[in-house]
Design an enzyme around this catalytic site. Structure first.
Site, PDB file in Angstrom:
ATOM      1  CE1 TYR A   3     -15.568  12.254 -16.565  1.00 52.21           C
ATOM      2  CE2 TYR A   3     -15.150  12.190 -14.217  1.00 52.21           C
ATOM      3  CZ  TYR A   3     -15.471  11.548 -15.390  1.00 52.21           C
ATOM      4  OH  TYR A   3     -15.705  10.204 -15.377  1.00 52.21           O
ATOM      5  CE  LYS A  34     -11.593   8.572 -18.654  1.00 55.91           C
ATOM      6  NZ  LYS A  34     -11.926   9.850 -18.018  1.00 55.91           N
ATOM      7  NE  ARG A  53      -2.837   0.504   3.401  1.00 54.56           N
ATOM      8  CZ  ARG A  53      -2.105   0.647   4.511  1.00 54.56           C
ATOM      9  NH1 ARG A  53      -1.290   1.689   4.650  1.00 54.56           N
ATOM     10  NH2 ARG A  53      -2.174  -0.252   5.459  1.00 54.56           N
ATOM     11  CG  ASP A 101      -8.804  16.527 -14.902  1.00 51.51           C
ATOM     12  OD1 ASP A 101      -8.076  15.936 -15.720  1.00 51.51           O
ATOM     13  OD2 ASP A 101      -9.904  16.086 -14.509  1.00 51.51           O
TER      14      ASP A 101
HETATM   15  C1  LIG Z   1     -12.485  10.226 -16.741  1.00 54.62           C
HETATM   16  C2  LIG Z   1     -12.122  11.525 -16.166  1.00 54.62           C
HETATM   17  C3  LIG Z   1     -11.931  11.688 -14.780  1.00 54.62           C
HETATM   18  C4  LIG Z   1     -12.163  10.563 -13.794  1.00 54.62           C
HETATM   19  O1  LIG Z   1     -11.233   9.532 -13.943  1.00 54.62           O
HETATM   20  P1  LIG Z   1     -11.580   7.998 -13.623  1.00 54.62           P
HETATM   21  O2  LIG Z   1     -10.304   7.306 -13.991  1.00 54.62           O
HETATM   22  O3  LIG Z   1     -12.738   7.616 -14.478  1.00 54.62           O
HETATM   23  O4  LIG Z   1     -11.888   7.921 -12.172  1.00 54.62           O
HETATM   24  C5  LIG Z   1     -11.558  12.933 -14.319  1.00 54.62           C
HETATM   25  N1  LIG Z   1     -11.382  13.984 -15.161  1.00 54.62           N
HETATM   26  C6  LIG Z   1     -11.558  13.864 -16.486  1.00 54.62           C
HETATM   27  C7  LIG Z   1     -11.337  15.045 -17.364  1.00 54.62           C
HETATM   28  C8  LIG Z   1     -11.928  12.637 -17.033  1.00 54.62           C
HETATM   29  O5  LIG Z   1     -12.132  12.536 -18.354  1.00 54.62           O
END
Ligand SMILES: *Cc1c(COP(=O)(O)O)cnc(C)c1O
Length: 379
Positions: free
Chosen positions: A98, A195, A46, A170
């Site tokens: 998001y 992504k 962890r 982000d």
């Molecule tokens: C998908 C996404 C998230 C969340 O990420 P997860 O891996 O699905 O928890 C946060 N910000 C953006 C811009 C995203 O496209």
């Protein structure tokens, strides 16, 4: 070192015991100690695991940061950042955030006394107007989803510095290949690794990168204390994915541009949202802070008919109708009934998510085939 070299080599080295060129999947929870406290840097997975550790160093390097931390999802990474705050602290964020981040902020953290403000961050003056002595964080996402709005990271950094608040970006949509928020004044960069970084639609993961030692201390303390870490196998898959990030994103950008320009001239299409267009309202900011415009595109149909949009997303054969983005395969989505279905119609339409809005995550296939697919579906 330049980007492609870092993507392939940073954080990884051949295994000392066997010479294995790829970082092994250290599928272990614990590590033997020669005596109490006498270990090789790993005590419990962890806290730290060698496969995850290699990935954390790799992601830190490609974001031009010093410290990286990986989590079980993008939202778990965001959860870690907000846990750096205290009850009463205020966060300013964008009004087309998001959906998952919005839900985390408003239905989980608001309950613990953290206050969130949402505003159109394309206008720095509107952000400045919300700053007060309780403002402890500015949370930016750029480009935004699904309207591809661009927020000026340097302008947000200036506001954050003046307010002695942390700036978090982000960077999921842009990827570190196209944009490095730490270089533009951000304190923390966040990724949904799910992504583009993973890039193959086979892992759910999140990451944070920072350069400040004090912030890093908090980040690792929270990561270890709350335990939302990612697994060795997933870390291995993402290390593999990142080795081609620069090649993939180059192609995403090339295909994205061809498709955006094709859509723009199509008689059935009303408007195309893509930051590479010279007439995009924040094209200049995009050009200043990004090295390319990516493969995320949204568009609306003339007449704005819901049924027509639903017909198109069903009719495509190569584009897969699915949530998510950033994989090698092209995806198509309908925000009004999918990602943004929980937002009241009036509120979503105010931000541009109208009934006929369709979003594309353009993959790295041969662009001629993608165009043929869209032509067929639009006919
Ligand atoms: C998908 C996404 C998230 C969340 O990420 P997860 O891996 O699905 O928890 C946060 N910000 C953006 C811009 C995203 O496209």
């Amino acid at each position: 070192m330049k980007f492609g070299t870092k993507a392939i080599h940073a954080g990884v080295h051949p295994d000392e015991s066997t010479g294995a060129i790829m970082t092994p999947i250290y599928q272990t929870s614990t590590y033997v100690q020669a005596g109490v406290g006498n270990h090789k840097g790993y005590e419990y997975s962890r806290t730290l695991n060698p496969t995850r550790h290699a990935l954390e160093k790799n992601i830190a390097a490609i974001e031009n940061g010093k410290f990286g931390a990986c989590f079980g999802s993008g939202l778990a990474a965001i959860d870690c950042v907000i846990k750096m705050l205290n009850p009463g602290d205020e966060v300013i964020s964008t009004n087309d955030l998001y959906g998952g981040s919005y839900r985390l902020f408003t239905t989980i953290f608001a309950k613990y006394g953290i206050v969130f403000h949402f505003v159109d961050m394309q206008n720095p003056k509107a952000v400045e107007a919300l700053v007060n002595e309780k403002t402890k964080m500015i949370w930016v996402e750029t480009p935004t989803n699904p309207m591809m709005n661009i927020i000026d990271i340097e302008a947000m950094s200036a506001i954050a510095k003046k307010a002695h608040a942390l700036l978090c970006v982000d960077n999921t949509f842009a990827t570190p290949y196209l944009q490095n928020p730490l270089d533009l004044g951000a304190d923390i960069v966040m990724h949904s690794v799910t992504k583009y970084l993973g890039g193959h639609s086979d892992v759910v993961m999140g990451a944070l990168v920072c350069s400040d030692e004090k912030i890093a201390g908090e980040m690792y303390r929270i990561q270890n204390s709350t335990g939302a870490v990612t697994a060795p196998m997933d870390s291995f898959l993402v290390l593999r994915g990142i080795k081609t990030l620069h090649l993939r994103v180059q192609r995403h950008c090339e295909n994205g541009e061809v498709i955006a320009r094709f859509l723009e001239t199509h008689p059935k299409i009303e408007k195309v949202y893509w930051p590479g267009f010279e007439n995009h309202p924040n094209h200049d900011v995009a050009k200043k802070q990004m090295r390319g415009f990516g493969g995320m595109i949204s568009f609306t149909l003339k007449g704005n008919k819901l049924e027509e949009a639903l017909e198109i997303v069903k009719k495509v054969e190569l584009f897969a109708l699915a949530e998510s983005l950033g994989g090698v395969e092209s995806l198509i989505g309908h925000p009004a009934t999918m990602t943004h279905a929980s937002i009241p119609k009036e509120a979503r339409e105010k931000t541009g998510v109208v009934d006929s809005l369709i979003r594309l995550s353009v993959g790295v296939e041969d662009v001629e085939d993608l165009i043929a697919d869209l032509k067929m579906a639009l006919a």
